[in-house]
Design a protein around this motif. Structure first.
Motif, PDB file in Angstrom:
ATOM      1  N   TYR A 313      12.492  -0.668   1.081  1.00  0.00           N
ATOM      2  CA  TYR A 313      13.920  -0.986   1.169  1.00  0.00           C
ATOM      3  C   TYR A 313      14.150  -2.495   1.118  1.00  0.00           C
ATOM      4  O   TYR A 313      15.042  -2.980   0.405  1.00  0.00           O
ATOM      5  N   GLN A 314      13.354  -3.252   1.866  1.00  0.00           N
ATOM      6  CA  GLN A 314      13.520  -4.706   1.898  1.00  0.00           C
ATOM      7  C   GLN A 314      13.312  -5.318   0.521  1.00  0.00           C
ATOM      8  O   GLN A 314      13.994  -6.283   0.154  1.00  0.00           O
ATOM      9  N   LEU A 315      12.377  -4.780  -0.245  1.00  0.00           N
ATOM     10  CA  LEU A 315      12.034  -5.354  -1.551  1.00  0.00           C
ATOM     11  C   LEU A 315      12.762  -4.657  -2.700  1.00  0.00           C
ATOM     12  O   LEU A 315      12.451  -4.916  -3.860  1.00  0.00           O
ATOM     13  N   HIS A 316      13.692  -3.753  -2.362  1.00  0.00           N
ATOM     14  CA  HIS A 316      14.559  -3.113  -3.366  1.00  0.00           C
ATOM     15  C   HIS A 316      13.762  -2.318  -4.407  1.00  0.00           C
ATOM     16  O   HIS A 316      14.117  -2.308  -5.590  1.00  0.00           O
ATOM     17  N   HIS A 317      12.729  -1.621  -3.977  1.00  0.00           N
ATOM     18  CA  HIS A 317      11.954  -0.759  -4.869  1.00  0.00           C
ATOM     19  C   HIS A 317      12.568   0.640  -4.856  1.00  0.00           C
ATOM     20  O   HIS A 317      11.988   1.596  -4.326  1.00  0.00           O
ATOM     21  N   THR A 318      13.739   0.765  -5.438  1.00  0.00           N
ATOM     22  CA  THR A 318      14.471   2.034  -5.352  1.00  0.00           C
ATOM     23  C   THR A 318      13.803   3.139  -6.156  1.00  0.00           C
ATOM     24  O   THR A 318      13.850   4.312  -5.759  1.00  0.00           O
ATOM     25  N   THR A 349      20.636   2.612  -2.384  1.00  0.00           N
ATOM     26  CA  THR A 349      21.493   2.742  -3.572  1.00  0.00           C
ATOM     27  C   THR A 349      22.973   2.759  -3.201  1.00  0.00           C
ATOM     28  O   THR A 349      23.816   3.140  -4.015  1.00  0.00           O
ATOM     29  N   SER A 350      23.284   2.364  -1.938  1.00  0.00           N
ATOM     30  CA  SER A 350      24.678   2.236  -1.466  1.00  0.00           C
ATOM     31  C   SER A 350      25.442   3.546  -1.494  1.00  0.00           C
ATOM     32  O   SER A 350      26.675   3.549  -1.620  1.00  0.00           O
ATOM     33  N   ARG A 351      24.757   4.654  -1.349  1.00  0.00           N
ATOM     34  CA  ARG A 351      25.426   5.960  -1.215  1.00  0.00           C
ATOM     35  C   ARG A 351      25.409   6.305   0.271  1.00  0.00           C
ATOM     36  O   ARG A 351      24.599   7.096   0.752  1.00  0.00           O
TER      37      ARG A 351
END
Length: 618
Positions: A313-318, A349-351
């Motif tokens: 999450y911190q490194l944005h590995h979605t 993902t801001s959902r």
């Protein structure tokens, strides 16, 4: 037939053939009518998850009133059936404190024995010293207890803790877990509950570890030196489970000893301890490398997954979060960590509504699963629902009293609502639990800034940066702390120091119009008008409609009306001077190695506004 049936049952149990084992043990008990064989039969039913039948065998014969092992089994059967009051009825509510080992008393005995052993002859000294060492690490009360009975008493303290935890009596649960380890330092399940559920502050954890009598560990065979080595080995293992804030040298020593001397460098628990240390220091990339290495060999290591999910999450590995969540949902739908992973993906993902739903599902499956409660609260904070976020963080703070994070997040939420007095109380409570988290010290500085205490704010921001440097954290992770320091210095009138910090923030890759506007404001106050116009132009190149930068640029141009071409000077000479200054600025930046990077989440000052600070959400 007794030896034959006993061996048959044992071999069936080794192959997990529970039906065979139960069948044979039933015949063995019928032939011998021995209590030991009845207990073996009940244990076989327990291993086959037939808890009601196991409980019936033990209670019908009233064996649980005579043998500690049978009492332990009966209580465990009640717990497996979620009958915690009945389990406490079997166990009783009092822990056997007379079985505690005393570290100080043990050391005094050992010292006395060492002095006496020096007077013995070489031929008989070793045997006598070994015999006395076996008794020196136990109190007099423990001498009258069978060794296996002591271990069952410790295990029953652990079961009492489980029952109290289910009843939300966390203080009593914590006392039971601690007593279990005091009675038997090898009762790791109780120690794991203390660490996993953050029932103690970092300082309390170290004090508890220092109070444990690892010298009470005894080997089945071997000399006293072997027992001493085993004690050091277990102590180092326990150190790796403590909080990773503070005493990093002790952690490093324990990890190095386990890695080199005992060849545990690639063990998942040791790798996870190293990853947790890196994560606490905001060194996310190397920490993710370690957790990925663990999961590559053991894809469903649920002890490692919460840390791994936080790093993703911190490194944005979605994309990785998406694949991992699907895999866990297919293979382990009954694990709370599965739905933590799904909720983390939706949060990344801001959902937010979907994330909240899955965090809630994880917390319902395991009400004591800390990461799920924190994630659930984060979803309210992400939507600006301050009251709901505070309620959720408060629940997490009540459940996990040994970690400072819920108190920290409560302070951040109260600051966002401008309730500075309440925010200060929460941040102070968090500081009492952990004094070495740079993010917490930064938030305390932001609170001081909002209260108008600029000197205190500057000291806090300076301390946060020093702590981050001590942890060898990447400078980019704490750019926002440095930016806060720059604003506090500017408001305090320490303009030259503020300008240095703004330049460092830009050098670390934080190219934001507000940063350039703030730098331009400082340059204007230093009467370096031309450099201010350059900085403001750079900011407007990033955000052409920014009102603050536009207003400041208008003032700067007004101050330049009597200079340069506007003042009647030769245009070519002015252009040559401008080009030289711009080129000089570019050379300085090129030498500084301008780099990009992601922001660390937390409180940060915005722009050059004099009216105060605003805190980024969450």
């Amino acid at each position: 037939m007794e030896p034959f049936l006993r061996d048959w049952a044992k071999s069936a149990g080794e192959r997990n053939e529970h039906v065979t084992q139960i069948y044979v043990l039933d015949k063995l008990y019928a032939i011998t009518n021995k209590h030991d064989h009845l207990l073996d039969l009940a244990n076989a039913h327990f291993q086959a998850q037939q808890y009601t039948r196991a409980l019936s065998l033990v209670t019908r014969s009233e064996l649980h009133h005579r043998l500690p092992a049978a009492k332990h089994l009966a209580a465990y059967c009640y717990i497996k059936q979620n009958r915690h009051d009945d389990a406490l009825g079997v166990l009783g509510e009092k822990n056997p404190s007379h079985l505690f080992t005393s570290l100080d008393a043990s050391r005094r005995k050992l010292q006395a024995l060492n002095s006496n052993s020096s007077l013995t002859s070489k031929g008989h000294g070793k045997a006598k010293a070994s015999t006395r060492l076996e008794r020196a690490d136990r109190s007099e009360e423990r001498d009258f207890q069978d060794k296996s009975s002591i271990k069952y008493e410790a295990a029953m303290c652990y079961l009492r803790g489980l029952c109290y935890a289910k009843q939300n009596a966390f203080e009593r649960a914590k006392d039971c877990y601690k007593d279990a380890v005091r009675i038997d330092v090898q009762c790791f399940e109780a120690f794991d509950q203390l660490m996993k559920n953050s029932l103690m502050s970092p300082g309390e954890e170290w004090a508890f570890l220092e109070s444990l009598n690892f010298e009470s560990i005894q080997l089945e065979t071997g000399e006293g030196d072997g027992a001493q080595e085993a004690a050091g080995f277990v102590r180092n293992l326990y150190i790796t489970r403590l909080s990773k804030y503070g005493r990093l040298d002790d952690f490093s020593t324990a990890l190095d000893t386990l890695s080199t001397h005992y060849h545990l460098a690639e063990n998942p628990d040791i790798l996870l301890a190293r990853a947790d240390m890196l994560f606490a220091s905001s060194r996310f990339e190397p920490a993710l490398h370690l957790t990925s290495a663990i999961l590559s060999h053991d894809p469903y290591n649920f002890a490692c997954l919460p840390t791994h999910l936080s790093l993703l999450y911190q490194l944005h590995h979605t994309t990785t979060l998406f694949a991992l969540s699907h895999d866990l949902a297919d293979t382990h739908p009954s694990e709370p960590c599965t739905w933590l992973a799904v909720g983390t993906y939706y949060l990344a993902t801001s959902r937010i509504p979907e994330a909240r739903s899955y965090f809630s599902k994880a917390s319902l499956m395991d009400p004591h699963f800390g990461p799920a409660w924190i994630g659930f609260a984060h979803t309210f904070a992400a939507e600006g629902e301050g009251d709901q976020a505070i309620a959720a963080y408060s629940t997490a703070a009540r459940l996990f009293q040994g970690t400072h994070l819920p108190q920290l997040f409560l302070g951040m939420q109260e600051m966002a609502l401008e309730n500075l007095a309440i925010a200060r109380e929460y941040l102070t409570a968090a500081y009492e639990l952990c004094k070495t988290d740079p993010l917490l010290i930064n938030e305390i500085g932001v609170c001081s800034y909002k209260e108008g205490d600029l000197d205190s704010a500057i000291r806090s921001f300076d301390l946060a940066l020093r702590l981050a440097e001590d942890c060898e954290a990447p400078p980019q992770q704490y750019r926002d702390v440095r930016l806060n320091l720059a604003h506090a210095l500017r408001r305090a009138g320490r303009l030259q120091e503020s300008l240095v910090q703004f330049d460092e923030v830009i050098r670390l890759g934080l190219r934001d119009c507000g940063v350039f506007a703030s730098k331009g404001l400082v340059l204007l106050e230093l009467e370096r008008v031309f450099e201010a116009t350059v900085a403001l132009h750079e900011g407007l190149a990033l955000s052409p409609q920014d009102p603050l930068a536009s207003e400041l640029l208008g003032k700067a141009l007004g101050l330049l009306e009597g200079e340069g071409v506007l003042g009647g000077q030769d245009e070519e000479a002015v252009d040559a001077g401008l080009l030289g200054k711009v080129e000089g600025i570019r050379r300085v930046r090129a030498a500084g190695g301008e780099r990009g990077g992601r922001r660390k989440r937390g409180a940060r000052v915005e722009g050059g506004r004099d009216e105060g600070m605003e805190v980024d959400g969450g």
